[in-house]
Motif scaffolding. Structure first.
Motif, PDB file in Angstrom:
ATOM      1  N   GLU A   1      -8.104   5.000 -57.773  1.00  0.00           N
ATOM      2  CA  GLU A   1      -7.725   5.719 -56.016  1.00  0.00           C
ATOM      3  C   GLU A   1      -6.885   5.581 -55.198  1.00  0.00           C
ATOM      4  O   GLU A   1      -6.981   4.393 -55.242  1.00  0.00           O
ATOM      5  N   VAL A   2      -6.311   6.655 -54.482  1.00  0.00           N
ATOM      6  CA  VAL A   2      -6.162   6.527 -52.789  1.00  0.00           C
ATOM      7  C   VAL A   2      -7.571   5.886 -51.982  1.00  0.00           C
ATOM      8  O   VAL A   2      -7.692   6.740 -51.799  1.00  0.00           O
ATOM      9  N   GLN A   3      -6.453   5.216 -51.212  1.00  0.00           N
ATOM     10  CA  GLN A   3      -7.495   4.664 -50.421  1.00  0.00           C
ATOM     11  C   GLN A   3      -5.961   4.105 -48.865  1.00  0.00           C
ATOM     12  O   GLN A   3      -4.920   3.288 -49.328  1.00  0.00           O
ATOM     13  N   LEU A   4      -6.446   4.367 -47.933  1.00  0.00           N
ATOM     14  CA  LEU A   4      -5.958   3.895 -46.845  1.00  0.00           C
ATOM     15  C   LEU A   4      -7.217   3.211 -45.652  1.00  0.00           C
ATOM     16  O   LEU A   4      -7.683   4.242 -45.253  1.00  0.00           O
ATOM     17  N   VAL A   5      -6.542   1.987 -45.782  1.00  0.00           N
ATOM     18  CA  VAL A   5      -7.199   1.695 -44.878  1.00  0.00           C
ATOM     19  C   VAL A   5      -6.068   1.290 -43.572  1.00  0.00           C
ATOM     20  O   VAL A   5      -6.002   0.899 -42.939  1.00  0.00           O
ATOM     21  N   GLU A   6      -7.083   1.665 -41.704  1.00  0.00           N
ATOM     22  CA  GLU A   6      -6.023   1.520 -40.858  1.00  0.00           C
ATOM     23  C   GLU A   6      -7.009   0.232 -40.075  1.00  0.00           C
ATOM     24  O   GLU A   6      -8.449  -0.012 -40.194  1.00  0.00           O
ATOM     25  N   SER A   7      -6.482  -0.025 -38.993  1.00  0.00           N
ATOM     26  CA  SER A   7      -6.739  -1.543 -38.116  1.00  0.00           C
ATOM     27  C   SER A   7      -5.994  -1.261 -37.054  1.00  0.00           C
ATOM     28  O   SER A   7      -4.901  -1.127 -36.896  1.00  0.00           O
ATOM     29  N   GLY A   8      -6.051  -2.115 -36.006  1.00  0.00           N
ATOM     30  CA  GLY A   8      -5.595  -2.574 -35.069  1.00  0.00           C
ATOM     31  C   GLY A   8      -5.694  -1.775 -33.846  1.00  0.00           C
ATOM     32  O   GLY A   8      -4.898  -1.781 -32.955  1.00  0.00           O
ATOM     33  N   GLY A   9      -6.562  -0.989 -33.765  1.00  0.00           N
ATOM     34  CA  GLY A   9      -7.140  -0.103 -32.725  1.00  0.00           C
ATOM     35  C   GLY A   9      -7.467  -0.877 -31.497  1.00  0.00           C
ATOM     36  O   GLY A   9      -7.928  -2.239 -31.515  1.00  0.00           O
ATOM     37  N   GLY A  10      -8.035  -0.475 -30.248  1.00  0.00           N
ATOM     38  CA  GLY A  10      -8.620  -1.474 -29.432  1.00  0.00           C
ATOM     39  C   GLY A  10      -8.541  -1.022 -28.134  1.00  0.00           C
ATOM     40  O   GLY A  10      -8.093   0.733 -27.588  1.00  0.00           O
ATOM     41  N   LEU A  11      -8.737  -1.136 -26.725  1.00  0.00           N
ATOM     42  CA  LEU A  11      -9.236  -1.094 -25.936  1.00  0.00           C
ATOM     43  C   LEU A  11      -8.282  -1.997 -24.559  1.00  0.00           C
ATOM     44  O   LEU A  11      -7.674  -2.683 -25.651  1.00  0.00           O
ATOM     45  N   VAL A  12      -6.956  -0.785 -24.506  1.00  0.00           N
ATOM     46  CA  VAL A  12      -5.731  -1.792 -23.875  1.00  0.00           C
ATOM     47  C   VAL A  12      -5.166  -0.849 -22.476  1.00  0.00           C
ATOM     48  O   VAL A  12      -6.031   0.132 -22.109  1.00  0.00           O
ATOM     49  N   GLN A  13      -4.986  -1.744 -21.400  1.00  0.00           N
ATOM     50  CA  GLN A  13      -4.771  -0.812 -20.057  1.00  0.00           C
ATOM     51  C   GLN A  13      -3.125  -0.030 -20.184  1.00  0.00           C
ATOM     52  O   GLN A  13      -2.259  -0.662 -20.929  1.00  0.00           O
TER      53      GLN A  13
END
Length: 122
Positions: free
Chosen positions: A1-13
């Motif tokens: 099963e193909v899985q893609l997991v994003e991370s690293g987003g957030g709030l930045v100025q």
């Protein structure tokens, strides 16, 4: 099963940086291109960048060229999107996705991650 997991987003100025990661599994990573898209509220999903995992050729939308850098680590089955000099208009949910070949059309992508929110404050 193909899985893609994003991370690293957030709030930045505005003017700041973030690095997004896309961890992939379920397929032979270095046989496929991987792209990044984003979708802001009320707007269509738009292509941001794409990388050819075989030869490392990269593509960037004009709106991010010179500010974003896409890279991959085939040993870790991970694609990164380094985002510098962020602007409020970069605010969106960012998705990684697998196409047959790099294209700016979302319909050309077969598998998608769940997305990670990036918010840039002014």
């Amino acid at each position: 099963e193909v899985q893609l997991v994003e991370s690293g987003g957030g709030l930045v100025q505005a003017g700041g940086s973030l690095r997004l990661s896309c961890a992939a599994s379920g397929f032979t990573f270095d046989d496929y291109d991987i792209g990044w898209f984003r979708q802001a509220p009320g707007k269509e999903r738009e292509g941001v960048s794409c990388i050819n995992s075989r030869d490392g050729v990269t593509y960037y939308a004009d709106s991010v060229k010179g500010r974003f850098i896409i890279s991959n680590d085939n040993a870790k089955n991970t694609v990164y999107l380094q985002m510098n000099s962020l602007k409020p208009e970069d605010t969106a949910v960012y998705y990684c996705a697998v196409p047959e070949v790099c294209t700016w059309y979302a319909t050309g992508y077969d598998y998608w991650g769940q997305g990670t929110q990036v918010t840039v404050s002014s």
